[in-house]
Design an enzyme around this catalytic site. Structure first.
Site, PDB file in Angstrom:
ATOM      1  CD  GLU A 171      -4.371   6.667   2.356  1.00 32.07           C
ATOM      2  OE1 GLU A 171      -4.081   5.469   2.546  1.00 32.07           O
ATOM      3  OE2 GLU A 171      -3.517   7.564   2.281  1.00 32.07           O
ATOM      4  CG  HIS A 177       0.475   6.312  -0.612  1.00 36.12           C
ATOM      5  ND1 HIS A 177      -0.702   6.848  -1.083  1.00 36.12           N
ATOM      6  CD2 HIS A 177       0.175   5.748   0.589  1.00 36.12           C
ATOM      7  CE1 HIS A 177      -1.663   6.631  -0.196  1.00 36.12           C
ATOM      8  NE2 HIS A 177      -1.159   5.961   0.824  1.00 36.12           N
ATOM      9  CG  HIS A 224      -1.640   1.264   1.477  1.00 37.44           C
ATOM     10  ND1 HIS A 224      -2.919   1.517   1.037  1.00 37.44           N
ATOM     11  CD2 HIS A 224      -1.229   2.391   2.114  1.00 37.44           C
ATOM     12  CE1 HIS A 224      -3.257   2.746   1.396  1.00 37.44           C
ATOM     13  NE2 HIS A 224      -2.251   3.297   2.055  1.00 37.44           N
ATOM     14  CD  GLU A 225       2.309   3.518   3.827  1.00 42.54           C
ATOM     15  OE1 GLU A 225       2.640   4.584   3.291  1.00 42.54           O
ATOM     16  OE2 GLU A 225       1.334   3.429   4.596  1.00 42.54           O
TER      17      GLU A 225
HETATM   18 ZN   LIG Z   1      -2.022   5.275   2.633  1.00 39.66          ZN
END
Ligand SMILES: [Zn+2]
Length: 421
Positions: free
Chosen positions: A352, A278, A274-275
């Site tokens: 997100e 980004h 997930h990171e």
């Molecule tokens: Zn995030």
């Protein structure tokens, strides 16, 4: 008092009412029934406890906003700024020193005002719910270090702005902008390398299945991982987190020890994916660019109003010292700031979802990310059913249930793709 003062005081009171209405609605929107997604993660007692925690947090938040709003309104209406300016002028110091003392004193007054509330939060609320691990000694040392750092960083930033604005009234804002951009870039380097080690200990993650799983995720997503560190987050709190540091292409990931202790390697890989999302989706660059553009616009607006006498009379001053103007503009900017933060929060919530989608694709098992999110929510006693208004005002991340439903929606698409593959 002029029209500007009346407008500002009305806005401060309006915001106070809006914020507290959102807190009220939020505390009431807790559903009695445990959402079905969380069956097996929470039991009834834990769920009730998370709702009590939300209500206790709301009460503290209400106390804090009451103290801060009414103190500021009182300070404006009762001539606090004129009193502060007289005291600073009596120092007979060079104008820049006077300016820094003026700004520093105002910040110190608010810090003192908020200290009892912070103590109540750390040693009262967080302690009661089993989160606090900060000792009195750590708390005091942290405070002293933070004051020192804030004084240095704040003094450099404020001096830059004041010097440029005074020397070049026409285009000082452009020079101040360039100066602040460079200063922020420098802090990006200084922060993780020099400042964070003042507060926490960082050790390399030991060899083992977790290290392998993380490296594997980085490889799969084509991410340049420079190193994996463990931070002793448990020194202060039982809450857990993870973040990246580093400028340029090579990044170091930092995992809180509390996170490692509670999650499986598969869950941690999902959080990492997930990171990484980004980064790969350029969210970090876009946010930095927007922040920079916003700083430029703020400085330009500041240059437009800094030399108007009305700005100073609104806060009860007869003279026009630009250091006071800087602070007054910052206070007057709060209505605009509310609108800007509504937009940036909404954008951040979109990012997100995008990062979740990226992670779901990368790890091929969205349910690993779902179970990591559920466990994080349970361990941090997160509010599972926040109110819409509160989410709009305060949430940079979507509510947990919406993220889980979004991830759930991604699951069948992936299984179809797997079948075809
Ligand atoms: Zn995030």
């Amino acid at each position: 008092m002029n029209a500007l003062t009346v407008g500002l005081v009305c806005f401060l009171l309006f915001y106070f009412l809006l914020h507290n209405l959102a807190l009220r609605l939020n505390a009431r929107s807790a559903s009695k029934e445990l959402p079905p997604e969380f069956r097996g993660t929470y039991d009834a007692a834990e769920y009730a406890r998370s709702q009590e925690y939300t209500r206790a947090q709301s009460r503290l938040d209400t106390a804090s906003s009451t103290v801060n709003t009414f103190f500021l309104v009182g300070f404006i209406l009762l001539g606090g700024f004129a009193w502060l300016e007289t005291a600073v002028s009596a120092l007979q110091a060079p104008w820049l020193v006077q300016g820094l003392v003026f700004l520093g004193s105002f910040a110190a007054i608010f810090e003192l005002l908020n200290l009892p509330l912070e103590l109540a939060s750390v040693f009262g609320l967080e302690e009661r719910y089993g989160f606090n691990r900060t000792t009195a000694a750590t708390f005091v040392l942290d405070k002293l270090k933070t004051y020192g750092l804030t004084a240095v960083i704040g003094a450099v930033a404020a001096s830059g702005i004041l010097l440029f604005f005074r020397a070049f009234p026409q285009f000082g804002w452009l020079l101040a902008w360039a100066f602040l951009a460079l200063f922020m870039l420098l802090l990006q380097y200084v922060g993780p390398n020099w400042i964070l080690p003042l507060f926490n200990r960082f050790t390399p993650l030991e060899e083992g299945p977790l290290r392998e799983a993380i490296k594997d995720t980085a490889r799969k997503t084509g991410f340049d991982l420079e190193g994996i560190s463990v931070m002793d987050g448990s020194k202060r709190s039982n809450k857990s987190n993870a973040f990246f540091t580093g400028l340029g292409r090579k990044k170091r990931i930092v995992l809180f020890d509390t996170l490692i202790n509670r999650h499986t390697p598969a869950e941690l890989s999902a959080v990492l994916a997930h990171e990484i999302g980004h980064f790969k989706l350029k969210h970090i660059w876009k946010k930095t660019f927007l922040g920079l553009a916003q700083t430029g616009i703020i400085l330009f607006l500041l240059s437009l109003v800094l030399h108007y006498k009305t700005l100073y009379t609104a806060f009860g001053l007869n003279g026009t010292p630009i250091y006071a103007g800087l602070l007054f503009f910052a206070i007057l900017y709060s209505p605009v700031n509310l609108l800007v933060s509504l937009a940036t929060n909404a954008l951040s919530r979109c990012y997100e979802y995008e990062a979740d989608k990226f992670a779901a694709k990368a790890i091929q098992r969205p349910r690993d990310l779902s179970s990591a999110l559920k466990r994080l929510a349970r361990d941090n006693l997160s509010n599972l059913t926040p109110h819409r208004l509160y989410v709009c005002l305060e949430y940079s991340h979507p509510p947990i249930l919406e993220r889980l439903r979004h991830l759930n929606g991604l699951e069948p698409a992936l299984t179809e793709a797997e079948k075809e593959g």
